[in-house]
Scaffold this active site. Structure first.
Site, PDB file in Angstrom:
ATOM      1  N   CYS A  98       0.882  -1.163   0.000  1.00  0.00           N
ATOM      2  CA  CYS A  98       0.000   0.000   0.000  1.00  0.00           C
ATOM      3  C   CYS A  98       0.920   1.213   0.000  1.00  0.00           C
ATOM      4  O   CYS A  98       1.977   1.195   0.619  1.00  0.00           O
ATOM      5  CB  CYS A  98      -0.871   0.003   1.259  1.00  0.00           C
ATOM      6  SG  CYS A  98      -2.101   1.323   1.247  1.00  0.00           S
ATOM      7  N   GLU A 206      -6.721  12.315  -4.499  1.00  0.00           N
ATOM      8  CA  GLU A 206      -7.003  13.697  -4.126  1.00  0.00           C
ATOM      9  C   GLU A 206      -6.354  14.691  -5.054  1.00  0.00           C
ATOM     10  O   GLU A 206      -5.200  14.504  -5.464  1.00  0.00           O
ATOM     11  CB  GLU A 206      -6.490  13.976  -2.694  1.00  0.00           C
ATOM     12  CG  GLU A 206      -7.559  13.798  -1.650  1.00  0.00           C
ATOM     13  CD  GLU A 206      -7.090  14.060  -0.228  1.00  0.00           C
ATOM     14  OE1 GLU A 206      -7.786  13.614   0.680  1.00  0.00           O
ATOM     15  OE2 GLU A 206      -6.025  14.695  -0.025  1.00  0.00           O
ATOM     16  N   GLY A 374      -2.965  12.890   5.553  1.00  0.00           N
ATOM     17  CA  GLY A 374      -3.468  13.431   6.822  1.00  0.00           C
ATOM     18  C   GLY A 374      -4.911  12.996   6.997  1.00  0.00           C
ATOM     19  O   GLY A 374      -5.209  12.029   7.688  1.00  0.00           O
ATOM     20  N   HIS A 399       3.822   7.421   8.044  1.00  0.00           N
ATOM     21  CA  HIS A 399       3.126   7.301   6.760  1.00  0.00           C
ATOM     22  C   HIS A 399       1.813   8.064   6.737  1.00  0.00           C
ATOM     23  O   HIS A 399       1.183   8.191   5.699  1.00  0.00           O
ATOM     24  CB  HIS A 399       2.900   5.832   6.406  1.00  0.00           C
ATOM     25  CG  HIS A 399       1.674   5.215   7.012  1.00  0.00           C
ATOM     26  ND1 HIS A 399       1.362   5.315   8.354  1.00  0.00           N
ATOM     27  CD2 HIS A 399       0.690   4.476   6.463  1.00  0.00           C
ATOM     28  CE1 HIS A 399       0.239   4.667   8.591  1.00  0.00           C
ATOM     29  NE2 HIS A 399      -0.202   4.148   7.467  1.00  0.00           N
TER      30      HIS A 399
HETATM   31  N1  LIG Z   1      -5.153  13.197   2.450  1.00  0.00           N
HETATM   32  C1  LIG Z   1      -5.837  12.176   2.961  1.00  0.00           C
HETATM   33  N2  LIG Z   1      -5.269  11.375   3.878  1.00  0.00           N
HETATM   34  C2  LIG Z   1      -5.981  10.336   4.359  1.00  0.00           C
HETATM   35  C3  LIG Z   1      -7.295  10.069   3.944  1.00  0.00           C
HETATM   36  N3  LIG Z   1      -7.719   8.970   4.598  1.00  0.00           N
HETATM   37  C4  LIG Z   1      -6.710   8.545   5.378  1.00  0.00           C
HETATM   38  N4  LIG Z   1      -5.648   9.367   5.248  1.00  0.00           N
HETATM   39  C5  LIG Z   1      -4.339   9.278   5.900  1.00  0.00           C
HETATM   40  O1  LIG Z   1      -3.590   8.259   5.256  1.00  0.00           O
HETATM   41  C6  LIG Z   1      -2.810   7.604   6.236  1.00  0.00           C
HETATM   42  C7  LIG Z   1      -2.374   6.272   5.723  1.00  0.00           C
HETATM   43  O2  LIG Z   1      -3.503   5.420   5.503  1.00  0.00           O
HETATM   44  P1  LIG Z   1      -3.343   3.851   5.532  1.00  0.00           P
HETATM   45  O3  LIG Z   1      -2.020   3.472   5.077  1.00  0.00           O
HETATM   46  O4  LIG Z   1      -4.435   3.196   4.793  1.00  0.00           O
HETATM   47  O5  LIG Z   1      -3.571   3.683   7.061  1.00  0.00           O
HETATM   48  P2  LIG Z   1      -3.391   2.444   7.959  1.00  0.00           P
HETATM   49  O6  LIG Z   1      -3.670   2.951   9.318  1.00  0.00           O
HETATM   50  O7  LIG Z   1      -2.107   1.804   7.625  1.00  0.00           O
HETATM   51  O8  LIG Z   1      -4.632   1.587   7.481  1.00  0.00           O
HETATM   52  P3  LIG Z   1      -5.088   0.114   7.744  1.00  0.00           P
HETATM   53  O9  LIG Z   1      -3.950  -0.711   7.251  1.00  0.00           O
HETATM   54  O10 LIG Z   1      -6.299   0.022   6.876  1.00  0.00           O
HETATM   55  O11 LIG Z   1      -5.389  -0.008   9.206  1.00  0.00           O
HETATM   56  C8  LIG Z   1      -3.710   7.583   7.445  1.00  0.00           C
HETATM   57  O12 LIG Z   1      -2.972   7.469   8.619  1.00  0.00           O
HETATM   58  C9  LIG Z   1      -4.405   8.925   7.365  1.00  0.00           C
HETATM   59  O13 LIG Z   1      -3.714   9.914   8.097  1.00  0.00           O
HETATM   60  C10 LIG Z   1      -7.867  10.940   2.964  1.00  0.00           C
HETATM   61  O14 LIG Z   1      -8.993  10.794   2.516  1.00  0.00           O
HETATM   62  N5  LIG Z   1      -7.106  11.956   2.521  1.00  0.00           N
HETATM   63 MN   LIG Z   2      -1.863   2.829   3.060  1.00  0.00          MN
HETATM   64 MN   LIG Z   3      -4.064   0.222   2.058  1.00  0.00          MN
END
Ligand SMILES: Nc1nc2c(ncn2[C@@H]2O[C@H](COP(=O)(O)OP(=O)(O)OP(=O)(O)O)[C@@H](O)[C@H]2O)c(=O)[nH]1
Ligand SMILES: [Mn+2]
Ligand SMILES: [Mn+2]
Length: 476
Positions: A98, A206, A374, A399
């Site tokens: 990811c 985005e 964020g 991240h």
């Molecule tokens: N700009 C932006 N940032 C987001 C949005 N949704 C989430 N994020 C940020 O993206 C970061 C990374 O997301 P992920 O890598 O999917 O988070 P994760 O906590 O590892 O997710 P899971 O593995 O699903 O538990 C999150 O910590 C949020 O701060 C969004 O819609 N827009």
């Molecule tokens: Mn991610």
């Molecule tokens: Mn992911």
């Protein structure tokens, strides 16, 4: 978290000395307020990681850490194959590779505003998003294998993306030593129709405005200009990565006793790097990395197609593409020498400092771009890798902001429709097939991303370059 158990190394670094079977210390990089807000489970998990065989130096938690499956999200740990080191499916995460990529557009916010609704609708319509959404591509078994070993290069060869993009992707768009033969039939089947899809939940595309520059020299080196817009894409390896994670976690948990590993937590399932199971997982996991790299490359291509409809040029050069759920072999300093280590970053970004030969020449002077999400309401950051990060955390940084509450808790606090309306009033257009998903992802469900990146900077993990404010968010 009860910080009285931790030794304070600095304003933003905390250490748990080895105890109860820990083979190395656990270190958390975050300001006191962030550490206190972290769940106790983060400390328990990172301490458990430090109990795994062959762990090098220390197990680390990044400032956005929160508890996850086995490893915390925001966890970094490296293992030495020659010291009985392990590879862990839980240390990579289910959404293998990811990651985030940012394209430059050269467009002003006024140009976006003029078409904002139509552009949002067109992106939402053209890029498959949400649970079960299918792409246009259908891969037969042979093409699947080619994709799994070729990564973003495969995508470019098939006409999705540009040759010059590859230089701006980690490992030039392709994980070598992928072994598609280790990817199960079922994992392949799940992916057959999912190439070029964004996925659900926290994945997003985005359009963002660069509103603040903290380091003008690095920003210029990255091509970021205040008052210009960029497109950021966050997604991963879809059903394929998830299936690989699921299968190998199970197999690693079942096989651990026979492989001589006492698991401190069943969720920390792992296998020696030098075992057949470890080797097979690495081959499959690298194939999933290639799947994610190809997926983001295709989505970048689809994005360009949409922009070309609205603007004279749909060039959208790729600034950089990072993966934040990986295990990679890298050379690092340990015990006065350097060794090849299997560096696990789960919800953590690689952050090579300036001069690192593994960076493309055009970026080498500035350090690696580190792309931090964020939330869809607050904003995101671009950071740059710094030299000190090597010694601090094997060249890693955070991240994202990290979740403040569970998805379930978020749905009790917000309604999706309300979130969309509130954001629209702030000039942000959100498009999503799932209002429940939007509620789960409400900006208030995340920590303060500004505080998180300030901690990353104060800890010497990375430095701030730019702040991005969302204008359009297509959300899974
Ligand atoms: N700009 C932006 N940032 C987001 C949005 N949704 C989430 N994020 C940020 O993206 C970061 C990374 O997301 P992920 O890598 O999917 O988070 P994760 O906590 O590892 O997710 P899971 O593995 O699903 O538990 C999150 O910590 C949020 O701060 C969004 O819609 N827009
Ligand atoms: Mn991610
Ligand atoms: Mn992911």
């Amino acid at each position: 978290m009860d910080i009285s158990r931790l030794e304070k190394l600095s304003e933003s670094a905390w250490r748990l000395s080895p105890r109860d079977g820990m083979r190395a210390p656990a270190i958390i990089y975050a300001a006191e307020t962030l550490v206190s807000e972290m769940d106790d489970k983060v400390l328990e998990q990172i301490a458990n990681v430090a109990k795994l065989p062959g762990v090098a130096r220390a197990a680390y938690a990044m400032p956005d850490a929160h508890w996850g499956y086995g490893f915390p999200i925001g966890g970094v740990a490296a293992f030495d194959a020659d010291e009985g080191g392990v590879v862990s499916a839980g240390g990579v995460g289910f959404d293998v590779s990811c990651g985030v990529r940012t394209h430059l557009t050269g467009l002003t916010p006024d140009q976006i505003h003029a078409v904002q609704d139509d552009l949002a609708a067109a992106l939402y319509e053209h890029i498959p998003v949400g649970l079960g959404a299918e792409g246009e591509l259908r891969l037969d078994d042979q093409e699947m294998t080619a994709m799994l070993s070729g990564g973003a290069r495969w995508a470019v060869e098939r006409g999705f993306g540009r040759e010059e993009d590859l230089l701006r992707i980690e490992e030039r768009g392709r994980a070598v030593d992928a072994d598609p033969a280790e990817v199960s039939e079922f994992a392949r089947k799940r992916q057959r129709r999912e190439m070029g899809t964004l996925g659900s939940g926290n994945h997003y595309l985005e359009v963002q405005e660069v509103v603040d520059i903290f380091d003008p020299v690095v920003a210029e080196g990255y091509g970021l200009k205040r008052g210009e817009c960029v497109v950021t894409i966050h997604c991963g390896s879809r059903g394929l990565g998830h299936q690989i994670g699921t299968e190998f976690l199970r197999e690693m948990a079942v096989s651990a006793p026979a492989l001589g590993i006492a698991l401190p937590d069943r969720e920390l399932a792992c296998a020696p790097i030098k075992s057949d199971l470890g080797r097979r997982y690495l081959g499959a996991m690298r194939s999933a990395i290639n799947c994610a790299l190809a997926n983001r490359e295709i989505i970048g291509h689809l994005t360009r197609q949409v922009f070309a409809r609205f603007f004279q040029h749909g060039e959208l050069p790729l600034m950089f593409d990072v993966s934040h759920n990986t295990c990679k072999v890298e050379r690092h300093a340990v015990d006065g020498g350097t060794r090849d280590l299997y560096v696990h970053r789960k919800g953590a970004t690689r952050a090579f400092g300036p001069g690192d030969e593994r960076l493309p020449e055009s970026l080498r002077a500035f350090g690696q771009p580190v792309l931090i999400g964020g939330s869809m309401g607050t904003g995101s950051f671009v950071l740059a890798g710094v030299t000190t990060s090597e010694e601090r955390a094997f060249s890693s940084a955070c991240h994202g902001a990290g979740r403040r509450m569970s998805r379930h808790a978020a749905t009790r606090m917000w309604g999706g429709r309300q979130v969309v309306d509130d954001l629209r009033a702030q000039g942000i257009i959100v498009k999503s097939p799932s209002m429940r998903g939007v509620a789960e992802e409400a900006p208030g469900a995340y920590k303060d991303v500004g505080a998180v990146v300030d901690s990353a900077e104060a800890s010497g993990l990375a430095k701030k370059v730019a702040f991005l404010r969302p204008m359009i968010c297509v959300k899974g």
